[in-house]
Design an enzyme around this catalytic site. Structure first.
Site, PDB file in Angstrom:
ATOM      1  N   ARG A  30     148.501 134.371  41.990  1.00 29.16           N
ATOM      2  CA  ARG A  30     147.383 134.806  42.827  1.00 29.16           C
ATOM      3  C   ARG A  30     146.769 133.630  43.587  1.00 29.16           C
ATOM      4  NH1 ARG A  30     147.007 139.955  42.006  1.00 29.16           N
ATOM      5  NH2 ARG A  30     147.624 140.732  39.943  1.00 29.16           N
ATOM      6  N   ASP A  31     146.440 133.884  44.862  1.00 26.49           N
ATOM      7  CA  ASP A  31     145.750 132.871  45.664  1.00 26.49           C
ATOM      8  C   ASP A  31     144.373 132.622  45.047  1.00 26.49           C
ATOM      9  OD1 ASP A  31     146.082 131.849  48.903  1.00 26.49           O
ATOM     10  OD2 ASP A  31     144.100 131.708  47.956  1.00 26.49           O
ATOM     11  N   ASN A  88     152.651 130.424  57.093  1.00 32.54           N
ATOM     12  CA  ASN A  88     151.946 129.574  58.051  1.00 32.54           C
ATOM     13  C   ASN A  88     152.735 128.289  58.250  1.00 32.54           C
ATOM     14  OD1 ASN A  88     149.685 131.231  58.565  1.00 32.54           O
ATOM     15  ND2 ASN A  88     148.732 130.589  56.648  1.00 32.54           N
ATOM     16  N   HIS A 101     155.240 128.642  51.079  1.00 33.51           N
ATOM     17  CA  HIS A 101     154.675 129.769  50.322  1.00 33.51           C
ATOM     18  C   HIS A 101     154.578 130.974  51.233  1.00 33.51           C
ATOM     19  CE1 HIS A 101     151.459 127.204  51.944  1.00 33.51           C
ATOM     20  NE2 HIS A 101     150.776 128.311  52.170  1.00 33.51           N
TER      21      HIS A 101
HETATM   22  P1  AMP Z   1     148.154 128.024  53.785  1.00 34.71           P
HETATM   23  O1  AMP Z   1     146.932 128.034  54.649  1.00 34.71           O
HETATM   24  O2  AMP Z   1     149.228 128.949  54.295  1.00 34.71           O
HETATM   25  O3  AMP Z   1     148.666 126.611  53.537  1.00 34.71           O
HETATM   26  O4  AMP Z   1     147.716 128.652  52.404  1.00 34.71           O
HETATM   27  C1  AMP Z   1     147.462 127.917  51.271  1.00 34.71           C
HETATM   28  C2  AMP Z   1     146.800 128.849  50.295  1.00 34.71           C
HETATM   29  O5  AMP Z   1     146.839 128.251  49.018  1.00 34.71           O
HETATM   30  C3  AMP Z   1     145.338 129.148  50.604  1.00 34.71           C
HETATM   31  O6  AMP Z   1     145.177 130.553  50.797  1.00 34.71           O
HETATM   32  C4  AMP Z   1     144.593 128.643  49.367  1.00 34.71           C
HETATM   33  O7  AMP Z   1     143.520 129.475  48.978  1.00 34.71           O
HETATM   34  C5  AMP Z   1     145.689 128.643  48.316  1.00 34.71           C
HETATM   35  N1  AMP Z   1     145.515 127.713  47.206  1.00 34.71           N
HETATM   36  C6  AMP Z   1     145.135 126.418  47.269  1.00 34.71           C
HETATM   37  N2  AMP Z   1     145.146 125.876  46.042  1.00 34.71           N
HETATM   38  C7  AMP Z   1     145.557 126.835  45.188  1.00 34.71           C
HETATM   39  C8  AMP Z   1     145.770 126.910  43.776  1.00 34.71           C
HETATM   40  N3  AMP Z   1     145.569 125.844  42.976  1.00 34.71           N
HETATM   41  N4  AMP Z   1     146.171 128.079  43.230  1.00 34.71           N
HETATM   42  C9  AMP Z   1     146.377 129.160  44.021  1.00 34.71           C
HETATM   43  N5  AMP Z   1     146.206 129.155  45.351  1.00 34.71           N
HETATM   44  C10 AMP Z   1     145.794 128.022  45.931  1.00 34.71           C
END
Ligand code: AMP
Ligand code: ZN
Length: 115
Positions: A30-31, A88, A101
């Site tokens: 989960r995010d 992204n 991801h």
């Molecule tokens: P992006 O903007 O595509 O690089 O998305 C990165 C995502 O990773 C964001 O939606 C963050 O909320 C999420 N994120 C960052 N750190 C963590 C973590 N430790 N566990 C889960 N999700 C994370």
């Protein structure tokens, strides 16, 4: 594994996550800051910086990544109502984590194009 990479450290079990699904070469969790009622990230266990670095050699891993995303959508009751899959790439997209991801987003209707 890149020791300075947050998601490599999650894959290695050095940092916690809320796991949703996994397969031999992928992990779904989960995010931490969900943008939607369901917001799950599916990552390869191998370090790939982003989708622009994908090559033919990644084909098997990539198929597994989408298979895990389909499994997550099923578990989250999104298969019938629909959902969005997002990679992204680069600054304009808002990409912040340098480990590939796939965002699995769902649980409410979404506008298009995204803001
Ligand atoms: P992006 O903007 O595509 O690089 O998305 C990165 C995502 O990773 C964001 O939606 C963050 O909320 C999420 N994120 C960052 N750190 C963590 C973590 N430790 N566990 C889960 N999700 C994370
Ligand atoms: Zn990594």
């Amino acid at each position: 594994m890149a020791t300075d990479c947050l998601f490599c450290r999650i894959v290695a079990g050095d940092l916690p996550c809320s796991e949703v699904a996994s397969s031999e070469n992928t992990l779904a969790f989960r995010d931490i800051n969900p943008a939607m009622p369901t917001h799950v990230l599916v990552v390869p266990k191998v370090h790939v910086p982003d989708a622009s670095h994908l090559r033919a050699e990644h084909a098997e891993m990539l198929a597994e990544l989408f298979e895990t995303a389909r499994q997550v959508a099923g578990q989250e009751d999104l298969a019938d109502r629909g959902y969005r899959l997002v990679f992204n790439v680069g600054a304009d997209s808002g990409n912040t984590i340098g480990h590939l991801h796939l965002h699995v987003l769902g649980g409410r209707t979404m506008g298009w194009p995204p803001g």
